[in-house]
Scaffold this motif. Structure first.
Motif, PDB file in Angstrom:
ATOM      1  N   TYR A  21       0.794  -1.228   0.000  1.00  0.00           N
ATOM      2  CA  TYR A  21       0.000   0.000   0.000  1.00  0.00           C
ATOM      3  C   TYR A  21       0.829   1.282   0.000  1.00  0.00           C
ATOM      4  O   TYR A  21       0.294   2.358  -0.207  1.00  0.00           O
ATOM      5  N   LYS A  29       0.851   6.734  -0.617  1.00  0.00           N
ATOM      6  CA  LYS A  29       0.178   5.485  -0.949  1.00  0.00           C
ATOM      7  C   LYS A  29       0.613   5.082  -2.361  1.00  0.00           C
ATOM      8  O   LYS A  29       0.992   5.916  -3.175  1.00  0.00           O
ATOM      9  N   TYR A  33      -2.574   0.691  -4.016  1.00  0.00           N
ATOM     10  CA  TYR A  33      -3.573   1.245  -3.098  1.00  0.00           C
ATOM     11  C   TYR A  33      -4.617   2.032  -3.878  1.00  0.00           C
ATOM     12  O   TYR A  33      -5.821   1.894  -3.650  1.00  0.00           O
TER      13      TYR A  33
END
Length: 149
Positions: A21, A29, A33
């Protein structure tokens, strides 16, 4: 499976999720993600979507080296995450980021980050994330062209 094996499995799953992620360069991120969490998370929400691109990234890499470019991505990623009103910052490509924020995002803070162009689009709950990102991307290119002129 005993209790210790279950605990170890949960720890490994947690570590794997963090690795998947988060982008290791920008600390934002990751594209994974964005594709698997953010699109669902913001699907039916009212929010601000900002598409960010680093200006002249190829030129920086060619003239100052890739280590400099990597440092630039890291610095800009960290700066984007500090903007007031930001929920998530995703690095979706080499020098491209998508920000999900509340509708009161501090755009003055974005203007203060050098070497970026951005487009800001206010997404309604009935619009798809993809549509909002495309609109923000188009607005970013308009702004980028205005900056060149």
């Amino acid at each position: 499976m005993n209790i210790f094996e279950k605990i170890i499995e949960k720890i490994y799953l947690h570590i794997d999720n963090n690795l998947v992620y988060y982008d290791s360069v920008s600390t934002c991120k990751s594209r994974y993600y964005y594709d698997h969490v953010a699109k669902k998370k913001y699907h039916s929400k009212n929010c601000c979507v900002v598409f960010v691109d680093i200006n002249n990234m190829k030129k920086m890499n060619d003239t100052k080296g890739h280590a400099y470019g990597t440092a630039m991505i890291k610095c800009i990623g960290e700066a984007l995450q500090k903007v007031r009103g930001v929920f998530d910052v995703c690095r979706i490509g080499g020098d491209e980021f998508v920000i999900f924020a509340n509708n009161n995002i501090n755009l003055k803070s974005l203007k203060g980050i050098s070497h970026i162009a951005y487009g800001c689009y206010y997404k309604s709950p009935d619009e798809s994330v993809e549509h909002a990102v495309d609109k923000a991307d188009s607005l970013m290119y308009i702004r980028k062209n205005q900056m060149k002129n």
